[in-house]
Design a protein around this motif. Structure first.
Motif, PDB file in Angstrom:
ATOM      1  N   PRO A  70       0.832  -1.202   0.000  1.00 24.09           N
ATOM      2  CA  PRO A  70       0.000   0.000   0.000  1.00 24.09           C
ATOM      3  C   PRO A  70       0.868   1.255   0.000  1.00 24.09           C
ATOM      4  O   PRO A  70       1.827   1.352   0.747  1.00 24.09           O
ATOM      5  CB  PRO A  70      -0.785  -0.116   1.318  1.00 24.09           C
ATOM      6  N   GLU A  72       1.082   5.675  -0.342  1.00 22.01           N
ATOM      7  CA  GLU A  72       0.372   6.946  -0.274  1.00 22.01           C
ATOM      8  C   GLU A  72       0.229   7.596  -1.636  1.00 22.01           C
ATOM      9  O   GLU A  72      -0.687   8.373  -1.875  1.00 22.01           O
ATOM     10  CB  GLU A  72       1.138   7.895   0.657  1.00 22.01           C
ATOM     11  N   ASN A  75      -3.089   7.479  -3.323  1.00 20.10           N
ATOM     12  CA  ASN A  75      -4.199   7.848  -2.455  1.00 20.10           C
ATOM     13  C   ASN A  75      -4.540   9.323  -2.696  1.00 20.10           C
ATOM     14  O   ASN A  75      -3.672  10.188  -2.613  1.00 20.10           O
ATOM     15  CB  ASN A  75      -3.793   7.635  -0.994  1.00 20.10           C
ATOM     16  N   SER A 126       1.749   9.453   7.883  1.00 21.23           N
ATOM     17  CA  SER A 126       1.256   8.156   8.365  1.00 21.23           C
ATOM     18  C   SER A 126       2.050   7.635   9.567  1.00 21.23           C
ATOM     19  O   SER A 126       2.582   6.518   9.545  1.00 21.23           O
ATOM     20  CB  SER A 126       1.295   7.129   7.229  1.00 21.23           C
ATOM     21  N   GLY A 188      -8.977   2.386   9.696  1.00 24.81           N
ATOM     22  CA  GLY A 188      -7.693   2.164   9.057  1.00 24.81           C
ATOM     23  C   GLY A 188      -6.851   1.200   9.882  1.00 24.81           C
ATOM     24  O   GLY A 188      -7.303   0.645  10.891  1.00 24.81           O
ATOM     25  N   GLU A 222      -6.539  -1.542   5.231  1.00 26.07           N
ATOM     26  CA  GLU A 222      -6.294  -0.500   4.231  1.00 26.07           C
ATOM     27  C   GLU A 222      -7.627   0.111   3.817  1.00 26.07           C
ATOM     28  O   GLU A 222      -8.574  -0.604   3.471  1.00 26.07           O
ATOM     29  CB  GLU A 222      -5.572  -1.081   3.019  1.00 26.07           C
ATOM     30  N   THR A 224      -9.874   1.230   1.550  1.00 24.35           N
ATOM     31  CA  THR A 224     -10.237   1.199   0.139  1.00 24.35           C
ATOM     32  C   THR A 224     -11.742   1.013   0.010  1.00 24.35           C
ATOM     33  O   THR A 224     -12.432   0.630   0.956  1.00 24.35           O
ATOM     34  CB  THR A 224      -9.529   0.046  -0.577  1.00 24.35           C
ATOM     35  N   SER A 249     -12.859   6.658   6.340  1.00 21.41           N
ATOM     36  CA  SER A 249     -12.466   7.292   5.088  1.00 21.41           C
ATOM     37  C   SER A 249     -13.658   7.370   4.152  1.00 21.41           C
ATOM     38  O   SER A 249     -14.466   6.437   4.078  1.00 21.41           O
ATOM     39  CB  SER A 249     -11.345   6.500   4.418  1.00 21.41           C
ATOM     40  N   ILE A 251     -13.380   7.078   1.112  1.00 21.05           N
ATOM     41  CA  ILE A 251     -13.122   6.046   0.102  1.00 21.05           C
ATOM     42  C   ILE A 251     -13.777   4.738   0.534  1.00 21.05           C
ATOM     43  O   ILE A 251     -14.507   4.094  -0.237  1.00 21.05           O
ATOM     44  CB  ILE A 251     -11.606   5.875  -0.102  1.00 21.05           C
ATOM     45  N   SER A 252     -13.542   4.322   1.767  1.00 20.34           N
ATOM     46  CA  SER A 252     -14.196   3.125   2.299  1.00 20.34           C
ATOM     47  C   SER A 252     -15.706   3.294   2.349  1.00 20.34           C
ATOM     48  O   SER A 252     -16.465   2.339   2.157  1.00 20.34           O
ATOM     49  CB  SER A 252     -13.672   2.804   3.697  1.00 20.34           C
TER      50      SER A 252
END
Length: 348
Positions: A70, A72, A75, A126, A188, A222, A224, A249, A251-252
Motif C-alpha cells: 500500500p 500513499e 491515495n 502516516s 484504518g 487499508e 479502500t 475514510s 473512500i471506504s
C-alpha cells in the motif's frame, strides 16, 4: 539577472541578498525591503541551486514514500496534502523531492538525504503508534515535521494533526443520540496513530451509553472501497446486524454504501453511516449544501499548508521550541444518518 549581478547593483554580498530575499531575521527589515524592491525592479527570480550555494542550504524539502505494498502516492488524500504543501514550498523558494523506496529501508533513505545535503528537512506522513522514524531523524539531525503524532516515548517534536479521538467520539455520539446501539467500526490500520485514536473515541462514546464495543463488528485495514464493501456486507449479513457504521475514510464509505444498496437497503433509513471526510478535491462528499454522508470534516489540503509552513519555520529558526497544531474537526449533517429502524433482524 542573476544573484551576483543583483548583489553588485546593491553593493551587498550575495549571502546578504539571499538571506534578505528569504526573510532571515538577522537581516534588518530595511535591508530586506531594499533588496525585495530591487529584485522586483530588475525582474530577479532566484535559482534554488544558486541560493543553496550562497547560504549553505539545499532549498528542498524531502518526503520518503514506499512503493511496495500500500502506498500513499495512489491515495487522493496524499495528492491533496502535497497540493497544499507544494503551494507553500513554491512561495518560499523550496523544491519538493520525493524519495521513492521499494525495499522498506526508510532509515537508509533518510540517512542518504542527510549525508548528501539533498534536503533541508523532511515531512513524515502516516505515523505509527510507536514510530522508529522520529528518534532516527532526531539522532541524525534532520529537521522534520509530522503530519500526525506518535504515542510512543519520543522526545518532543513538531507536528500537525487533527483531533482524531474527538472526531470519532463525536461521530459515534451522533449515532447514539439518534438511538443506535449496534454500531460497526470500519477503520484504518490500527498500528497507525490516527486509527488507534479513532477507535478509542468510538469505544469511549459507546461506553458512555452503557454499550461494550463488540470486536465482531470492528474492522481495521487499508482504507479502500473494497474494504468498505466487504466489511459492511459481512456485518449486515449477521443475525444481529449493525444499524449504523462509523467509517474512517470517504473512500471506504463508498464501499459501505454499495454494500447497503446491494442488500436492498436504504442508507440513512435502514442503515446509518457517519464517515471521516477530508474534503478531497477529486472525491467530493456531495455538495456543501447537500452532503451525501454525515461526516467529521477536515481539509487535508489545509493540513499540508500548515505542515509546510511549520517545517520552513523550523529550518529558518532551528532554536524554536517544539511546535504543535491540533486542528478541530466539525460534524456536518448529511443524508446518511437517521434513527435506527424499529425492528432489527437478519438483513441478508
Amino acid at each position: 539577472m542573476n544573484l551576483k549581478e543583483l548583489s553588485a547593483r546593491l553593493g551587498l554580498s550575495q549571502t546578504t541578498v539571499s538571506r534578505a530575499l528569504n526573510g532571515y531575521p538577522e537581516v534588518s527589515k530595511t535591508t530586506r525591503e531594499r533588496v525585495a524592491q530591487a529584485a522586483d525592479r530588475y525582474g530577479y527570480r532566484p535559482n534554488p541551486r544558486a541560493k543553496g550555494l550562497a547560504v549553505g542550504r539545499a532549498f528542498a524539502i524531502g518526503q520518503v514514500i514506499r512503493s511496495d505494498g500500500p502506498t500513499e502516492m495512489v491515495n487522493p488524500i496524499f495528492g491533496d496534502f502535497i497540493a497544499g504543501a507544494g503551494a507553500v514550498y513554491s512561495k518560499a523558494g523550496f523544491e519538493l523531492i520525493l524519495s521513492v523506496i521499494s525495499d522498506g529501508n526508510e532509515a537508509a533513505a533518510y540517512r542518504g538525504l542527510k549525508t548528501r545535503g539533498a534536503v533541508d528537512g523532511v515531512v513524515v506522513n502516516s505515523p505509527l503508534v510507536s514510530d522508529p522514524r522520529f528518534p532516527l531523524l532526531q539522532d541524525i539531525g534532520l529537521p522534520f515535521v509530522v503530519h500526525g503524532q506518535t504515542l510512543g516515548p519520543v522526545p518532543d517534536y513538531d507536528w500537525v494533526d487533527i483531533d482524531n479521538y474527538a472526531a470519532f467520539k463525536t461521530a459515534t455520539r451522533h449515532l447514539t443520540d439518534l438511538g443506535h446501539r449496534r454500531i460497526g467500526l470500519i477503520n484504518g490500520f490500527e498500528s497507525m496513530t490516527f486509527a488507534h485514536l479513532r477507535r478509542a473515541g468510538y469505544e469511549d462514546s459507546l461506553r458512555a451509553v452503557g454499550v461494550a464495543a463488540d470486536p465482531a463488528i470492528m474492522v481495521s485495514g487499508e482504507m479502500t472501497e473494497d474494504q468498505g464493501y466487504h466489511a459492511a456486507h459481512d456485518m449486515l449479513a449477521m443475525a444481529k446486524a449493525p444499524t449504523a457504521f462509523v467509517v474512517s475514510s470517504i473512500i471506504s464509505a463508498y464501499g459501505v454504501r454499495r454494500a447497503i444498496e446491494t442488500l436492498g437497503l436504504v442508507m440513512g433509513r435502514d442503515v446509518s453511516v457517519v464517515i471521516h471526510d477530508d474534503m478531497l478535491s477529486y472525491l467530493k462528499n456531495g455538495t456543501s449544501d447537500r452532503p451525501i454522508f454525515t461526516a467529521t470534516r477536515s481539509s487535508v489540503r489545509d493540513a499540508g499548508r500548515d505542515v509546510a509552513e511549520m517545517l520552513i519555520r523550523r529550518i529558518r529558526n532551528p532554536s524554536l521550541p517544539p511546535q504543535h497544531l491540533l486542528l478541530p474537526v466539525d460534524l456536518v449533517q448529511g443524508r446518511s444518518s437517521g434513527p435506527p429502524p424499529d425492528v432489527l433482524g437478519p438483513m441478508a
